[in-house]
Design a protein around this motif. Sequence first.
Motif, PDB file in Angstrom:
ATOM      1  N   MET A  51       0.837  -1.192   0.000  1.00  0.00           N
ATOM      2  CA  MET A  51       0.000   0.000   0.000  1.00  0.00           C
ATOM      3  C   MET A  51       0.876   1.248   0.000  1.00  0.00           C
ATOM      4  SD  MET A  51      -2.811  -1.561  -0.115  1.00  0.00           S
ATOM      5  CE  MET A  51      -4.063  -0.339   0.100  1.00  0.00           C
ATOM      6  N   HIS A  52       0.375   2.318  -0.633  1.00  0.00           N
ATOM      7  CA  HIS A  52       1.090   3.595  -0.615  1.00  0.00           C
ATOM      8  C   HIS A  52       1.234   4.045   0.828  1.00  0.00           C
ATOM      9  CE1 HIS A  52       1.685   4.619  -4.807  1.00  0.00           C
ATOM     10  NE2 HIS A  52       0.557   4.004  -5.038  1.00  0.00           N
ATOM     11  N   GLY A  53       2.396   4.524   1.166  1.00  0.00           N
ATOM     12  CA  GLY A  53       2.672   4.950   2.531  1.00  0.00           C
ATOM     13  C   GLY A  53       3.263   3.846   3.393  1.00  0.00           C
ATOM     14  N   ALA A  54       3.169   2.599   2.933  1.00  0.00           N
ATOM     15  CA  ALA A  54       3.758   1.485   3.685  1.00  0.00           C
ATOM     16  C   ALA A  54       5.269   1.527   3.528  1.00  0.00           C
ATOM     17  CB  ALA A  54       3.204   0.149   3.191  1.00  0.00           C
ATOM     18  N   ARG A  55       5.968   1.063   4.549  1.00  0.00           N
ATOM     19  CA  ARG A  55       7.431   1.014   4.486  1.00  0.00           C
ATOM     20  C   ARG A  55       7.868   0.045   3.396  1.00  0.00           C
ATOM     21  NH1 ARG A  55       9.979   0.124  10.205  1.00  0.00           N
ATOM     22  NH2 ARG A  55      11.756   1.030   9.140  1.00  0.00           N
ATOM     23  N   THR A  56       8.905   0.444   2.678  1.00  0.00           N
ATOM     24  CA  THR A  56       9.455  -0.426   1.648  1.00  0.00           C
ATOM     25  C   THR A  56      10.214  -1.556   2.324  1.00  0.00           C
ATOM     26  OG1 THR A  56       9.646   1.436   0.131  1.00  0.00           O
ATOM     27  CG2 THR A  56      10.969  -0.514  -0.358  1.00  0.00           C
TER      28      THR A  56
ATOM     29  N   ARG B  50       3.479  -2.096  -5.684  1.00  0.00           N
ATOM     30  CA  ARG B  50       2.841  -0.882  -5.161  1.00  0.00           C
ATOM     31  C   ARG B  50       1.988  -0.337  -6.298  1.00  0.00           C
ATOM     32  NH1 ARG B  50       7.026   2.465  -2.868  1.00  0.00           N
ATOM     33  NH2 ARG B  50       6.532   1.555  -0.866  1.00  0.00           N
ATOM     34  N   ILE B  51       0.685  -0.220  -6.031  1.00  0.00           N
ATOM     35  CA  ILE B  51      -0.247   0.239  -7.057  1.00  0.00           C
ATOM     36  C   ILE B  51      -1.353   1.028  -6.369  1.00  0.00           C
ATOM     37  CG2 ILE B  51      -1.489  -1.965  -6.997  1.00  0.00           C
ATOM     38  CD1 ILE B  51      -2.023  -1.624 -10.007  1.00  0.00           C
ATOM     39  N   GLY B  52      -1.574   2.236  -6.816  1.00  0.00           N
ATOM     40  CA  GLY B  52      -2.583   3.082  -6.194  1.00  0.00           C
ATOM     41  C   GLY B  52      -3.992   2.739  -6.629  1.00  0.00           C
ATOM     42  N   ASP B  53      -4.146   2.331  -7.868  1.00  0.00           N
ATOM     43  CA  ASP B  53      -5.461   2.052  -8.436  1.00  0.00           C
ATOM     44  C   ASP B  53      -5.452   0.635  -8.996  1.00  0.00           C
ATOM     45  OD1 ASP B  53      -7.823   1.888  -9.879  1.00  0.00           O
ATOM     46  OD2 ASP B  53      -7.453   3.692 -11.075  1.00  0.00           O
ATOM     47  N   GLU B  54      -6.199  -0.246  -8.368  1.00  0.00           N
ATOM     48  CA  GLU B  54      -6.224  -1.648  -8.807  1.00  0.00           C
ATOM     49  C   GLU B  54      -6.751  -1.805 -10.227  1.00  0.00           C
ATOM     50  OE1 GLU B  54      -7.454  -4.929  -6.339  1.00  0.00           O
ATOM     51  OE2 GLU B  54      -7.091  -3.716  -4.557  1.00  0.00           O
ATOM     52  N   ASN B  55      -7.444  -0.807 -10.743  1.00  0.00           N
ATOM     53  CA  ASN B  55      -7.939  -0.883 -12.123  1.00  0.00           C
ATOM     54  C   ASN B  55      -6.802  -0.868 -13.136  1.00  0.00           C
ATOM     55  OD1 ASN B  55     -10.714  -0.973 -11.454  1.00  0.00           O
ATOM     56  ND2 ASN B  55     -10.701   1.231 -11.134  1.00  0.00           N
ATOM     57  N   LEU B  56      -5.610  -0.481 -12.708  1.00  0.00           N
ATOM     58  CA  LEU B  56      -4.442  -0.496 -13.596  1.00  0.00           C
ATOM     59  C   LEU B  56      -3.857  -1.901 -13.745  1.00  0.00           C
ATOM     60  CD1 LEU B  56      -2.551   2.695 -12.337  1.00  0.00           C
ATOM     61  CD2 LEU B  56      -4.142   2.499 -14.261  1.00  0.00           C
ATOM     62  N   TRP B  57      -4.268  -2.820 -12.873  1.00  0.00           N
ATOM     63  CA  TRP B  57      -3.710  -4.171 -12.859  1.00  0.00           C
ATOM     64  C   TRP B  57      -4.478  -5.081 -13.811  1.00  0.00           C
ATOM     65  CZ3 TRP B  57       0.686  -6.007 -11.178  1.00  0.00           C
ATOM     66  CH2 TRP B  57       0.854  -7.383 -11.080  1.00  0.00           C
TER      67      TRP B  57
ATOM     68  N   LYS C 200      -1.843 -12.531  -9.599  1.00  0.00           N
ATOM     69  CA  LYS C 200      -2.854 -12.170  -8.605  1.00  0.00           C
ATOM     70  C   LYS C 200      -2.223 -11.258  -7.550  1.00  0.00           C
ATOM     71  CE  LYS C 200      -6.044 -14.199  -5.323  1.00  0.00           C
ATOM     72  NZ  LYS C 200      -6.534 -15.427  -4.713  1.00  0.00           N
ATOM     73  N   LEU C 201      -2.912 -10.147  -7.246  1.00  0.00           N
ATOM     74  CA  LEU C 201      -2.470  -9.275  -6.154  1.00  0.00           C
ATOM     75  C   LEU C 201      -3.102  -9.779  -4.863  1.00  0.00           C
ATOM     76  CD1 LEU C 201      -2.769  -5.653  -7.577  1.00  0.00           C
ATOM     77  CD2 LEU C 201      -0.702  -6.975  -7.167  1.00  0.00           C
ATOM     78  N   VAL C 202      -2.283  -9.985  -3.848  1.00  0.00           N
ATOM     79  CA  VAL C 202      -2.802 -10.460  -2.562  1.00  0.00           C
ATOM     80  C   VAL C 202      -2.467  -9.436  -1.482  1.00  0.00           C
ATOM     81  CG1 VAL C 202      -2.682 -12.886  -3.201  1.00  0.00           C
ATOM     82  CG2 VAL C 202      -0.725 -11.837  -2.095  1.00  0.00           C
ATOM     83  N   GLU C 203      -3.305  -9.395  -0.474  1.00  0.00           N
ATOM     84  CA  GLU C 203      -3.057  -8.497   0.650  1.00  0.00           C
ATOM     85  C   GLU C 203      -1.870  -9.019   1.446  1.00  0.00           C
ATOM     86  OE1 GLU C 203      -4.593  -5.548   1.133  1.00  0.00           O
ATOM     87  OE2 GLU C 203      -5.523  -6.012  -0.786  1.00  0.00           O
ATOM     88  N   PRO C 204      -1.110  -8.136   2.048  1.00  0.00           N
ATOM     89  CA  PRO C 204       0.061  -8.577   2.826  1.00  0.00           C
ATOM     90  C   PRO C 204      -0.337  -9.447   3.999  1.00  0.00           C
ATOM     91  CG  PRO C 204      -0.299  -6.214   3.060  1.00  0.00           C
ATOM     92  CD  PRO C 204      -1.293  -6.706   2.074  1.00  0.00           C
ATOM     93  N   VAL C 205       0.514 -10.408   4.321  1.00  0.00           N
ATOM     94  CA  VAL C 205       0.308 -11.261   5.488  1.00  0.00           C
ATOM     95  C   VAL C 205       0.688 -10.449   6.721  1.00  0.00           C
ATOM     96  CG1 VAL C 205       1.043 -13.366   6.640  1.00  0.00           C
ATOM     97  CG2 VAL C 205       0.838 -13.316   4.143  1.00  0.00           C
TER      98      VAL C 205
END
Length: 87
Positions: A8-13, A68-75, A81-86
């Motif tokens: 997510m944007h703002g998350a630590r790299t 890192r993607i701000g708008d999932e519509n770009l994917w 598959k994009l998955v949420e972080p564990v």
Amino acid sequence: MAEFERLMHGARTPWDAVVVEVTQIFGRSVADVAAVDHIACLPVPVRQALDEAEVLRDKLGLKRIVVRIGDENLWNPAWGKLVEPVR
């Protein structure tokens, strides 16, 4: 099908990952690739960026690739598959 953790944007790299940042330029999804000691490349087509990220991950001995993607519509689901972080 490949799975990529969504950063997510703002998350630590993360230090153990290659980061593929997807954006839009002139109506097309493009991405750049970066890692802790590797400066981002110029934006390229997303599929190419994901391929470059795999090579860089192996070369640097990193654990994963995150997106890192701000708008999932770009994917495009064809890229994986994009998955949420564990947590």
